[in-house]
Scaffold this motif. Structure first.
Motif, PDB file in Angstrom:
ATOM      1  N   GLU A  58      98.465  38.716  43.919  1.00 25.61           N
ATOM      2  CA  GLU A  58      97.543  37.899  43.147  1.00 25.61           C
ATOM      3  C   GLU A  58      97.272  38.612  41.837  1.00 25.61           C
ATOM      4  OE1 GLU A  58      94.039  37.003  45.402  1.00 25.61           O
ATOM      5  OE2 GLU A  58      95.092  35.501  46.606  1.00 25.61           O
TER       6      GLU A  58
ATOM      7  N   ASP B 267      90.300  27.319  36.806  1.00 21.40           N
ATOM      8  CA  ASP B 267      90.113  26.740  38.135  1.00 21.40           C
ATOM      9  C   ASP B 267      90.183  27.861  39.183  1.00 21.40           C
ATOM     10  OD1 ASP B 267      90.339  25.480  40.617  1.00 21.40           O
ATOM     11  OD2 ASP B 267      91.501  23.813  39.797  1.00 21.40           O
ATOM     12  N   PRO B 268      89.119  28.104  39.930  1.00 23.65           N
ATOM     13  CA  PRO B 268      89.108  29.203  40.899  1.00 23.65           C
ATOM     14  C   PRO B 268      90.185  29.071  41.983  1.00 23.65           C
ATOM     15  CG  PRO B 268      86.968  28.063  40.848  1.00 23.65           C
ATOM     16  CD  PRO B 268      87.854  27.376  39.885  1.00 23.65           C
ATOM     17  N   ASN B 269      90.680  27.875  42.231  1.00 21.59           N
ATOM     18  CA  ASN B 269      91.721  27.687  43.250  1.00 21.59           C
ATOM     19  C   ASN B 269      93.093  28.185  42.787  1.00 21.59           C
ATOM     20  OD1 ASN B 269      89.906  26.396  45.034  1.00 21.59           O
ATOM     21  ND2 ASN B 269      90.180  24.476  43.920  1.00 21.59           N
ATOM     22  N   TYR B 270      93.319  28.261  41.487  1.00 18.81           N
ATOM     23  CA  TYR B 270      94.647  28.618  40.964  1.00 18.81           C
ATOM     24  C   TYR B 270      94.671  29.893  40.129  1.00 18.81           C
ATOM     25  CZ  TYR B 270      95.652  23.815  42.232  1.00 18.81           C
ATOM     26  OH  TYR B 270      95.797  22.647  42.920  1.00 18.81           O
TER      27      TYR B 270
ATOM     28  N   GLU C  28     101.712  21.558  39.430  1.00 17.16           N
ATOM     29  CA  GLU C  28     101.391  21.626  40.853  1.00 17.16           C
ATOM     30  C   GLU C  28     102.490  20.990  41.704  1.00 17.16           C
ATOM     31  OE1 GLU C  28      98.549  21.762  44.215  1.00 17.16           O
ATOM     32  OE2 GLU C  28      98.667  22.802  42.335  1.00 17.16           O
TER      33      GLU C  28
END
Length: 192
Positions: free
Chosen positions: A133, A66-69, A189
């Motif tokens: 990151e 998932d690009p968001n996480y 989450e």
């Protein structure tokens, strides 16, 4: 009379030898039963641990796609994977199962511990720098480990099911994990 005495003496010696043989055989059978029970108990513990790890590994693998996480999933708080049952059981198991079967378990846990090291390192980096990151190399390596774990955990679970009949019938957590009926993993989450 000497012949009768020799015969009685021989019969007595034979009786003692038979009794000793029976005692030795009972001891060996008892020892084998005890080892079998111990091996099955240790494998049940590992089965539960692998099933629990599978649930978390599947969740993390989804987030890594998932690009968001993807850049922060490895530094999430909560328990990722555990190897506590393995640490407690590996020595007795190494003495109670074949080296081929032990190698299957060992390969799984080697990769699991490597994933644990990656996660620990990412958490340390995130603690030192809140804006950290995860690098693409680390993500790639984590994906490789997760893929290996996915392949190996199926083999481990099948091995344990083969060695311990009915393990799934007695192991609710493992059954739930297998059927995807468990609550959200502890590092989900909701807990960030």
């Amino acid at each position: 009379m000497d012949t009768a005495l020799e015969w009685l003496l021989g019969a007595g010696i034979l009786t003692v030898l038979v009794a000793q043989s029976i005692a030795i055989a009972r001891s060996i059978v008892g020892s084998l039963i005890t080892k079998s029970r111990e091996r099955k108990g240790l494998l049940r513990l590992l089965y539960t641990e692998v099933a629990q790890n599978k649930n978390i590994i599947d969740y993390v693998a989804l987030l890594l796609d998932d690009p968001n996480y993807v850049k922060r999933v490895l530094a999430m708080r909560g328990r990722y994977v555990t190897a506590e049952a393995w640490k407690a059981a590996r020595v007795p198991l190494s003495q109670n199962i074949s080296s081929k079967h032990f190698a299957v378990l060992s390969d799984y846990y080697k990769n699991l511990l490597l994933l644990g090291e990656v996660v620990t390192l990412e958490r340390v980096r995130k603690d030192k720098d809140a804006s950290h990151e995860t690098s693409s190399d680390t993500i790639r390596n984590a994906k490789i480990l997760l893929k290996a774990l996915d392949e190996l955990q199926s083999e481990v679970l099948a091995l344990i099911r083969c060695k311990v009949r009915g393990v799934t019938a007695r192991d609710t957590y493992a059954e739930l994990a297998q059927n995807q009926e468990l609550p959200t993993p502890p590092n989900s989450e909701n807990q960030r």
